[in-house]
Design a protein around this motif. Structure first.
Motif, PDB file in Angstrom:
ATOM      1  N   ASN A 267       0.846  -1.193   0.000  1.00  0.00           N
ATOM      2  CA  ASN A 267       0.000   0.000   0.000  1.00  0.00           C
ATOM      3  C   ASN A 267       0.889   1.254   0.000  1.00  0.00           C
ATOM      4  O   ASN A 267       2.117   1.154  -0.149  1.00  0.00           O
ATOM      5  N   ASP A 268       0.272   2.424   0.165  1.00  0.00           N
ATOM      6  CA  ASP A 268       1.041   3.672   0.084  1.00  0.00           C
ATOM      7  C   ASP A 268       2.153   3.740   1.131  1.00  0.00           C
ATOM      8  O   ASP A 268       3.234   4.263   0.870  1.00  0.00           O
ATOM      9  N   VAL A 269       1.862   3.210   2.324  1.00  0.00           N
ATOM     10  CA  VAL A 269       2.890   3.252   3.375  1.00  0.00           C
ATOM     11  C   VAL A 269       4.053   2.327   3.002  1.00  0.00           C
ATOM     12  O   VAL A 269       5.230   2.690   3.166  1.00  0.00           O
ATOM     13  N   SER A 270       3.712   1.146   2.451  1.00  0.00           N
ATOM     14  CA  SER A 270       4.787   0.231   2.014  1.00  0.00           C
ATOM     15  C   SER A 270       5.677   0.930   0.993  1.00  0.00           C
ATOM     16  O   SER A 270       6.914   0.839   1.044  1.00  0.00           O
ATOM     17  N   ARG A 271       5.030   1.609   0.065  1.00  0.00           N
ATOM     18  CA  ARG A 271       5.811   2.306  -0.985  1.00  0.00           C
ATOM     19  C   ARG A 271       6.650   3.428  -0.395  1.00  0.00           C
ATOM     20  O   ARG A 271       7.795   3.644  -0.811  1.00  0.00           O
ATOM     21  N   ALA A 272       6.093   4.145   0.588  1.00  0.00           N
ATOM     22  CA  ALA A 272       6.873   5.214   1.241  1.00  0.00           C
ATOM     23  C   ALA A 272       8.124   4.613   1.887  1.00  0.00           C
ATOM     24  O   ALA A 272       9.210   5.199   1.858  1.00  0.00           O
ATOM     25  N   ILE A 273       7.970   3.415   2.458  1.00  0.00           N
ATOM     26  CA  ILE A 273       9.121   2.746   3.094  1.00  0.00           C
ATOM     27  C   ILE A 273      10.169   2.391   2.031  1.00  0.00           C
ATOM     28  O   ILE A 273      11.371   2.602   2.233  1.00  0.00           O
ATOM     29  N   ILE A 274       9.711   1.879   0.897  1.00  0.00           N
ATOM     30  CA  ILE A 274      10.639   1.525  -0.191  1.00  0.00           C
ATOM     31  C   ILE A 274      11.471   2.749  -0.588  1.00  0.00           C
ATOM     32  O   ILE A 274      12.707   2.704  -0.643  1.00  0.00           O
ATOM     33  N   TYR A 275      10.785   3.873  -0.831  1.00  0.00           N
ATOM     34  CA  TYR A 275      11.508   5.089  -1.224  1.00  0.00           C
ATOM     35  C   TYR A 275      12.480   5.541  -0.135  1.00  0.00           C
ATOM     36  O   TYR A 275      13.611   5.925  -0.424  1.00  0.00           O
ATOM     37  N   ALA A 276      12.020   5.479   1.118  1.00  0.00           N
ATOM     38  CA  ALA A 276      12.855   5.964   2.227  1.00  0.00           C
ATOM     39  C   ALA A 276      14.121   5.120   2.390  1.00  0.00           C
ATOM     40  O   ALA A 276      15.202   5.650   2.670  1.00  0.00           O
ATOM     41  N   ILE A 277      13.998   3.806   2.180  1.00  0.00           N
ATOM     42  CA  ILE A 277      15.182   2.939   2.321  1.00  0.00           C
ATOM     43  C   ILE A 277      16.165   3.209   1.179  1.00  0.00           C
ATOM     44  O   ILE A 277      17.388   3.273   1.383  1.00  0.00           O
ATOM     45  N   HIS A 278      15.635   3.427  -0.031  1.00  0.00           N
ATOM     46  CA  HIS A 278      16.542   3.772  -1.137  1.00  0.00           C
ATOM     47  C   HIS A 278      17.266   5.090  -0.845  1.00  0.00           C
ATOM     48  O   HIS A 278      18.464   5.219  -1.123  1.00  0.00           O
ATOM     49  N   GLU A 279      16.535   6.043  -0.267  1.00  0.00           N
ATOM     50  CA  GLU A 279      17.154   7.338   0.038  1.00  0.00           C
ATOM     51  C   GLU A 279      18.239   7.186   1.108  1.00  0.00           C
ATOM     52  O   GLU A 279      19.332   7.742   0.993  1.00  0.00           O
ATOM     53  N   LEU A 280      17.916   6.373   2.141  1.00  0.00           N
ATOM     54  CA  LEU A 280      18.890   6.120   3.209  1.00  0.00           C
ATOM     55  C   LEU A 280      20.167   5.521   2.623  1.00  0.00           C
ATOM     56  O   LEU A 280      21.288   5.959   2.918  1.00  0.00           O
ATOM     57  N   ASN A 281      19.997   4.518   1.758  1.00  0.00           N
ATOM     58  CA  ASN A 281      21.155   3.864   1.146  1.00  0.00           C
ATOM     59  C   ASN A 281      21.954   4.835   0.277  1.00  0.00           C
ATOM     60  O   ASN A 281      23.190   4.806   0.264  1.00  0.00           O
ATOM     61  N   GLU A 282      21.235   5.700  -0.443  1.00  0.00           N
ATOM     62  CA  GLU A 282      21.930   6.687  -1.274  1.00  0.00           C
ATOM     63  C   GLU A 282      22.775   7.622  -0.424  1.00  0.00           C
ATOM     64  O   GLU A 282      23.911   7.945  -0.766  1.00  0.00           O
ATOM     65  N   ASN A 283      22.208   8.035   0.724  1.00  0.00           N
ATOM     66  CA  ASN A 283      22.959   8.939   1.614  1.00  0.00           C
ATOM     67  C   ASN A 283      24.237   8.296   2.128  1.00  0.00           C
ATOM     68  O   ASN A 283      25.227   8.977   2.372  1.00  0.00           O
ATOM     69  N   TYR A 284      24.225   6.998   2.314  1.00  0.00           N
ATOM     70  CA  TYR A 284      25.413   6.285   2.794  1.00  0.00           C
ATOM     71  C   TYR A 284      26.374   5.953   1.653  1.00  0.00           C
ATOM     72  O   TYR A 284      27.495   5.545   1.882  1.00  0.00           O
ATOM     73  N   GLY A 285      25.880   6.048   0.424  1.00  0.00           N
ATOM     74  CA  GLY A 285      26.715   5.675  -0.715  1.00  0.00           C
ATOM     75  C   GLY A 285      26.875   4.178  -0.856  1.00  0.00           C
ATOM     76  O   GLY A 285      27.707   3.679  -1.626  1.00  0.00           O
ATOM     77  N   LYS A 286      26.116   3.409  -0.099  1.00  0.00           N
ATOM     78  CA  LYS A 286      26.109   1.934  -0.190  1.00  0.00           C
ATOM     79  C   LYS A 286      24.847   1.449   0.510  1.00  0.00           C
ATOM     80  O   LYS A 286      24.197   2.226   1.229  1.00  0.00           O
ATOM     81  N   ASN A 287      24.500   0.188   0.307  1.00  0.00           N
ATOM     82  CA  ASN A 287      23.286  -0.329   0.956  1.00  0.00           C
ATOM     83  C   ASN A 287      23.553  -0.685   2.409  1.00  0.00           C
ATOM     84  O   ASN A 287      24.393  -1.534   2.702  1.00  0.00           O
ATOM     85  N   VAL A 288      22.825  -0.036   3.297  1.00  0.00           N
ATOM     86  CA  VAL A 288      22.935  -0.377   4.723  1.00  0.00           C
ATOM     87  C   VAL A 288      21.647  -1.028   5.226  1.00  0.00           C
ATOM     88  O   VAL A 288      21.574  -1.468   6.377  1.00  0.00           O
ATOM     89  N   ALA A 289      20.622  -1.066   4.370  1.00  0.00           N
ATOM     90  CA  ALA A 289      19.346  -1.664   4.758  1.00  0.00           C
ATOM     91  C   ALA A 289      18.646  -2.191   3.512  1.00  0.00           C
ATOM     92  O   ALA A 289      18.875  -1.700   2.409  1.00  0.00           O
ATOM     93  N   ALA A 290      17.792  -3.196   3.711  1.00  0.00           N
ATOM     94  CA  ALA A 290      17.021  -3.758   2.594  1.00  0.00           C
ATOM     95  C   ALA A 290      15.598  -4.002   3.050  1.00  0.00           C
ATOM     96  O   ALA A 290      15.373  -4.536   4.134  1.00  0.00           O
TER      97      ALA A 290
END
Ligand code: DP6
Length: 356
Positions: A267-290
């Motif tokens: 749902n919309d919240v699930s999608r918000a989580i997907i975007y937020a995790i991609h943003e978090l990983n981008e800020n770190y320059g590597k994947n820190v969460a999946a």
């Protein structure tokens, strides 16, 4: 072995490479192998089993509610009946069984685990009948109760081999790595909804392969990704593992959407989580969460102890998350002492299961 109760506590698991689609309905055989991490006792099921000649019928009680085992249309009931029949035949006994099970999943989270329940049930039956069979055989019993359940028979990181034989003799789960191999791996479960899913995973396992035009690609992709995931875990390469995990979840939800009628779990919240995790990983320059989603909107965020606070911070900024549960890797099922049994004289009297 009769008239004695055995109690097993088993825990849930979260799949990194998921089971979606069964090639054999009767035996619950999957189209692809799957890999999961067993969770800790924060998410567990406890099951007590007793066989007795003085019981007039089989009875299953889950969280205090009696389940109708004769309900023909209930697949779960027929799977359980089959597990009991199989075990009785192996033991050469006719005695009926009383099965009492409880989930400790925090109430109001909408989480329930067929996996933990299936693993606990299968082990308890085997114990109660003192069947001399190895874990591989128990795995096959659990698999038929609930596919993902065979993975909950082991702790740490587990692989369920799809197998190639028609009789399912090579489709079982085994441990790849115990909890000490990469103990930093954790799961943060973001509870998004507490309502139950419209399409059960069991229905999805049949509908998707039958109707999705994209599904033909999935078994091959998932099989290859499972091998890569194993290597990533062996190398403790979180950056790579995270990408594999996220892409497998997306792949599953893509073939769900491509099913007919479409199956939509996110749902919309699930999608918000997907975007937020991609943003978090981008800020770190590597994947820190999946992120990874099963047949529902709730998100499992796989990360490492080191980045737990960062992930919790990210999740706290998203509207619509009801609560976040934390789980380390679990060690697998264990036998509880007699004092912990869910079956006692009062329970037995209450059920009216005695013949006389
Ligand atoms: C999306 O094991 O729940 O969670 O065999 O019908 O009980 P049954 O299905 P089940 O399917 C699990 C689906 C999944 C992915 C996974 O855990 O592998």
């Amino acid at each position: 072995v009769l008239d004695k109760t055995y109690t097993i506590r088993a825990t849930s698991n979260i799949a990194f490479i998921k089971y979606w689609g069964r090639r054999n309905h009767e035996l619950n055989l999957p189209y692809n192998s799957s890999i999961s991490m067993t969770l800790d006792e924060n998410l567990s099921a406890t099951t007590s089993v007793e066989f007795s000649n003085s019981f007039k019928e089989d009875m299953l009680i889950i969280d205090g509610k009696r389940q109708d085992l004769n309900f023909q249309r209930s697949e779960k009931a027929s799977y359980l009946r089959r597990a009991l029949e199989h075990a009785r035949k192996t033991a050469g006994l006719n005695a009926h069984a009383l099965v009492v099970s409880e989930n400790n999943f925090p109430s109001g989270t909408g989480l329930a685990s067929s996996a933990a329940g299936a693993a606990a049930l299968s082990l308890a039956i085997v114990k109660a009948l003192d069947l001399k069979i190895d874990t591989r055989e128990i795995s096959k019993i659990a698999r038929q109760v609930s596919g993902s359940g065979c993975r909950s028979l082991h702790g740490g990181i587990v692989k369920w081999h799809r197998g190639t034989h028609h009789d399912g003799s090579d489709s079982f789960a085994e441990q790849l790595f115990d909890t000490s191999y990469w103990p930093e791996l954790i799961d943060l479960v973001a509870i998004v909804t507490t309502s139950s899913k419209k399409v059960s995973s069991s229905e999805g396992h049949t509908l998707t392969p039958r109707t999705s035009r994209l599904y033909d690609l999935r078994p091959k992709i998932a099989e290859a990704e499972a091998k890569k995931a194993e290597t990533a875990i062996r190398n403790r390469d979180f950056n790579l593992l995270a990408e594999i995990v996220m892409r497998d979840s997306n792949n599953l939800h893509a073939v769900c959407l491509d099913s007919w009628p479409p199956i939509i779990y996110l749902n919309d919240v699930s999608r918000a989580i997907i975007y937020a995790i991609h943003e978090l990983n981008e800020n770190y320059g590597k994947n820190v969460a999946a992120y990874t989603f099963d047949a529902g909107a709730n998100a499992h965020i796989i990360t490492t102890q080191k980045h737990r606070a960062a992930v919790e911070g990210t999740l706290s900024s998203i509207n619509g998350i009801k609560r976040v549960l934390y789980s380390k890797q679990g060690n697998g099922p264990r036998l509880l002492s007699e004092g912990k049994s869910l079956i006692n004289d009062e329970v037995i009297r209450h059920t009216g299961i005695y013949k006389y």
